[in-house]
Design an enzyme around this catalytic site. Structure first.
Site, PDB file in Angstrom:
ATOM      1  N   ARG A 260     -45.198 -10.202  12.832  1.00 56.33           N
ATOM      2  CA  ARG A 260     -45.439  -8.994  13.618  1.00 56.33           C
ATOM      3  C   ARG A 260     -44.122  -8.228  13.740  1.00 56.33           C
ATOM      4  O   ARG A 260     -43.260  -8.585  14.533  1.00 56.33           O
ATOM      5  CB  ARG A 260     -45.957  -9.378  15.010  1.00 56.33           C
ATOM      6  CG  ARG A 260     -46.561  -8.217  15.795  1.00 56.33           C
ATOM      7  CD  ARG A 260     -46.702  -8.573  17.260  1.00 56.33           C
ATOM      8  NE  ARG A 260     -45.393  -8.579  17.886  1.00 56.33           N
ATOM      9  CZ  ARG A 260     -45.033  -9.394  18.877  1.00 56.33           C
ATOM     10  NH1 ARG A 260     -45.862 -10.272  19.349  1.00 56.33           N
ATOM     11  NH2 ARG A 260     -43.820  -9.324  19.388  1.00 56.33           N
ATOM     12  N   HIS A 264     -45.458  -6.419  20.579  1.00 60.67           N
ATOM     13  CA  HIS A 264     -46.815  -6.922  20.810  1.00 60.67           C
ATOM     14  C   HIS A 264     -47.735  -5.755  21.150  1.00 60.67           C
ATOM     15  O   HIS A 264     -48.803  -5.606  20.582  1.00 60.67           O
ATOM     16  CB  HIS A 264     -46.813  -7.952  21.943  1.00 60.67           C
ATOM     17  CG  HIS A 264     -48.188  -8.297  22.420  1.00 60.67           C
ATOM     18  ND1 HIS A 264     -49.084  -8.989  21.639  1.00 60.67           N
ATOM     19  CD2 HIS A 264     -48.834  -8.001  23.578  1.00 60.67           C
ATOM     20  CE1 HIS A 264     -50.222  -9.118  22.321  1.00 60.67           C
ATOM     21  NE2 HIS A 264     -50.107  -8.522  23.480  1.00 60.67           N
ATOM     22  N   TYR A 273     -36.932 -11.421  23.390  1.00 63.62           N
ATOM     23  CA  TYR A 273     -37.231 -12.806  23.027  1.00 63.62           C
ATOM     24  C   TYR A 273     -37.058 -13.127  21.548  1.00 63.62           C
ATOM     25  O   TYR A 273     -37.396 -14.213  21.108  1.00 63.62           O
ATOM     26  CB  TYR A 273     -38.649 -13.189  23.493  1.00 63.62           C
ATOM     27  CG  TYR A 273     -39.748 -12.249  23.035  1.00 63.62           C
ATOM     28  CD1 TYR A 273     -40.269 -12.333  21.752  1.00 63.62           C
ATOM     29  CD2 TYR A 273     -40.255 -11.276  23.890  1.00 63.62           C
ATOM     30  CE1 TYR A 273     -41.266 -11.485  21.328  1.00 63.62           C
ATOM     31  CE2 TYR A 273     -41.253 -10.408  23.479  1.00 63.62           C
ATOM     32  CZ  TYR A 273     -41.759 -10.519  22.194  1.00 63.62           C
ATOM     33  OH  TYR A 273     -42.742  -9.665  21.781  1.00 63.62           O
TER      34      TYR A 273
END
Lengths: 360, 376
Positions: A260, A264, A273
């Site tokens: 990805r 998100h 993160y």
């Protein structure tokens, strides 16, 4: 990220064909797609990129509520969806399969209307064999298993393709649905888009297993892991799975290993993160760029025609979003529509109160 | 050409403010719709915000580093009417807005974009990351005969959310000083008529109080600040919100750059804002950008009240009722018009020292007014 059939007795290693489209845009093995299919895939992938770009801008201007970009996963989504016949098969999306939904017949106006709050224009037209986008993790899987079971009970020759992510594979719904699909031997193709992150949870914290495809063993169905950035590998595995489903061969689990690249969704900050280096590495192997190289090398499009195509795609999307912005907004009681045939008394009272409140 | 006000977008669910990280265009630049215009950081996302329309950026209202509440004005654009702009967006910003609980967050229903944001789209159900419900102090009580259930209006709900957020996140502290309002009362009596004749506005204790607070904020800039997790942003602009009570909920229109206005000019601004507030004719820009709040609960007879600080601000000063009381003056009891002046303060931003200095400066300014002091 190479094609990895799972070595285990219960896994049918014949599910995979040797079809690859490498990072350099060079194909190996037998090209599984026709010229027309490659061009359709390329257009859908470009359109997906343009939709991501436009929708994120619209979200930043608060014209779109929340958006989850496809970026990086185009080959996994498009390659699998292209194995379906929209007139025959059902598509059950999660929340990041925009090009699959459009390819399956959702008009662009309805597509944008959903994101832009024009809900009464956002419905799935009669006859389009598509379920709504599912934001709740794994909740689409029981519906898909049931739908596939219904096809079998009705003796309809149709496959059902359902998408979920790596995170969904840890949910109870995943287990119950795949177990039922295996027991009932239904025509279901489960495409797990393993993009390495469940929001911020990396794959190695999601499961101790090396592969999600290996879960198929426990459900008595074939499982295959493919390079999710390889359009040909994804298509070949999906095409095999759909054919098997149509021929009474039961369900298949396909794990598309991808990454990805984007956030998100528009409320997420992935810099919190993950390291930029891994994003850069993924960007260097963009699935659409692979196809673009192939298209140019094979002479399917001239560079001029390619540039023209990109302009046309963006112009069409811009015109659509403008027309959607002019659509009326739903009345407050729209939320009560399309759920019950006849509203229960209590819900009818809530509806009446909502309408009254809205008029104040 | 028409004027288009660019506002701070809500970049994510539950995001209430953003920091202007970098302007990617300068005043005077021409920008096309969707061109990257400004980088904004929030506690959830960092984003490049595109231009909402095609036009010329004429003025940057929020400089780099500024922390701006969602919905507040950040820039002004000039839009060519022939540029194919949806006039709906430009006009809608000027529509009257419903009651706002606080000065710095306009009702989000004021912009069409916000409607899309609040509409129940499948994408915005938030199921993946549920927002925890606001904590409730008590469980619902069993219903009693004759109870009436009153549904929350949007403005009541917004007030409820903001008050709960303020009390849950800001460690409030409270201080009171007593002010002799003799001089202000004398000035009021001397100038009330001329201000009404010359400006058509009524002079009031509140106008003097806003002037006193604005001058005191200049001396105590730390009171005019925003607490932002790891830092404190001290605002140079002194934009004072005035709490106006309405039956459906309090609204807080803002007097921009109040420190640059005379008492008479403040009276004019107050008359305008309170009149339009009561007529429900405030627009988004009237209620945005507040850096400090003045609350005049004394107008209704209250002597002391412990006001709740608006999220994004650091303090609120509250005027008590001006009441004749015997006080000791030069060793003798005299009857003077007295007022309790209280300050609710964010103890993360300041301590008692700064709060006392601010209240003391207000008191000195008010007690320094005489009938001879200029008001214009």
């Amino acid at each position: 990220m190479t094609q990895q059939p799972i070595e285990a007795g219960a896994v049918d290693s014949t599910v995979t064909r040797d079809a690859r489209l490498g990072a350099d845009g060079v194909a190996s093995g037998d090209a599984p797609m026709s010229r027309e299919q490659v061009l359709e895939a390329y257009r859908l992938m470009l359109q997906s990129q343009a939709i991501d770009d436009l929708a994120i801008k619209l979200q930043r201007l608060k014209r779109v509520g929340l958006y989850a970009p496809v970026q990086g996963q185009e080959a996994a989504v498009v390659g699998s969806a292209l194995a379906l016949d929209p007139r025959r098969d059902w598509l059950v999306p999660a929340s990041r399969e925009q090009p699959a939904m459009i390819r399956h017949g959702l008009p662009l106006v309805n597509f944008f209307a959903g994101y832009m709050g024009r809900l009464d224009s956002a419905g799935i037209p009669e006859g389009v064999k598509l379920l709504p986008r599912q934001q709740a993790i794994a909740a689409q899987l029981p519906h898909a298993a049931g739908l596939a079971w219904a096809m079998k009970l009705r003796k309809e020759r149709a496959a059902v393709m359902v998408y979920c992510g790596d995170g969904a594979s840890s949910e109870g719904d995943f287990h119950e649905s795949l177990n039922l699909a295996g027991v009932m031997h239904v025509p279901l193709v489960v495409v797990v888009i393993n993009n390495q992150y469940a929001i911020s949870t990396p794959f190695h914290k999601q499961t101790a297993a090396q592969s999600l495809a290996s879960r198929a063993i426990g459900y008595g169905m074939p499982g295959i892991a493919v390079d999710g950035n390889d359009l040909f590998a994804v298509y070949a595995a999906s095409d095999d799975a759909v054919r098997r489903a149509l021929d009474g061969g039961g369900p298949t689990l396909i794990e598309c290993r991808t990454y990805r690249v984007g956030f998100h969704n528009t409320s997420d900050n992935p810099n919190d993160y993950r390291e930029q280096e891994e994003v850069s590495a993924a960007l260097a192997d963009d699935p659409t760029t692979r196809v673009e190289r192939y298209v140019l090398a094979q002479g399917l499009l001239s560079p001029g025609a390619m540039a023209q195509l990109k302009v046309e795609i963006r112009a069409e999307l811009d015109a659509v979003q403008r027309s959607v912005a002019d659509l009326p907004r739903p009345e407050a009681d729209f939320i009560f529509q399309n759920v019950y045939d006849v509203l229960p008394a209590r819900t009818e009272q809530q509806r009446a109160e909502t309408v009254k409140e809205d008029r104040r | 050409m028409s004027r288009y006000t660019v506002t701070m977008p809500q970049l994510g669910e539950s995001v209430t403010e953003g920091t202007i990280s970098r302007w990617l265009v300068s005043a005077g630049d021409r920008v096309a719709e969707f061109d990257a215009m400004v980088e904004i950081n929030t506690d959830k996302v960092d984003a490049e915000v595109p231009a909402p329309v095609t036009g010329v950026l004429t003025e940057i209202l929020a400089p780099e580093g500024a922390v701006v509440p969602v919905g507040a004005d950040i820039a002004v654009m000039e839009v060519e009417s022939s540029a194919g702009v949806e006039t709906g967006s430009a006009v809608a910003v000027e529509e009257p807005v419903a009651a706002m609980p606080q000065g710095d967050v306009p009702d989000q229903r004021a912009t069409p974009e916000a409607v899309a944001a609040t509409a129940p789209t499948p994408a915005s159900t938030g199921l993946e990351r549920p927002t925890p419900p606001a904590p409730t102090a008590s469980s619902p009580r069993p219903s009693l005969d004759g109870d009436e259930v009153v549904l929350l209006t949007p403005s009541r709900r917004l007030i409820a959310e903001r008050m709960a957020v303020s009390k849950a996140t800001i460690p409030h502290a409270w201080q009171v000083q007593e002010v002799d309002m003799s001089g202000v009362a004398a000035s009021l009596a001397a100038h009330r008529g001329s201000v009404r004749r010359q400006h058509g506005a009524s002079l009031s204790f509140l106008a003097y109080m806003v002037a006193a607070a604005a001058q005191a904020l200049r001396k105590s800039p730390e009171v005019n600040a925003t607490f932002a997790d790891d830092r404190i942003i001290v605002h140079r602009a002194i934009n004072i919100g005035i709490a106006v009570g309405l039956p459906e909920g309090v609204v807080v229109p803002v007097i921009k750059h109040a420190d640059q206005l005379s008492v008479a000019e403040l009276a004019v601004a107050l008359s305008d804002l309170t009149t339009r507030a009561r007529a429900r004719q405030l627009v988004a820009s009237d209620v945005s950008g507040g850096t400090f709040t003045v609350n005049n609960s004394g107008a209704l007879g209250t002597l002391l009240s412990y006001s709740v600080i608006a999220p994004g601000q650091s303090a609120v000063v509250t005027m008590g009722s001006v009441v004749d009381r015997p006080v000791a003056v030069d060793g003798k009891a005299e009857i003077r018009p007295m007022m309790y002046l209280s300050l609710s303060l964010d103890h993360r931003v300041m301590d008692g020292l700064q709060a006392s200095a601010f209240l003391g400066a207000c008191r000195e300014w008010l007690e320094g007014v005489t009938a001879m002091s200029p008001v214009s």
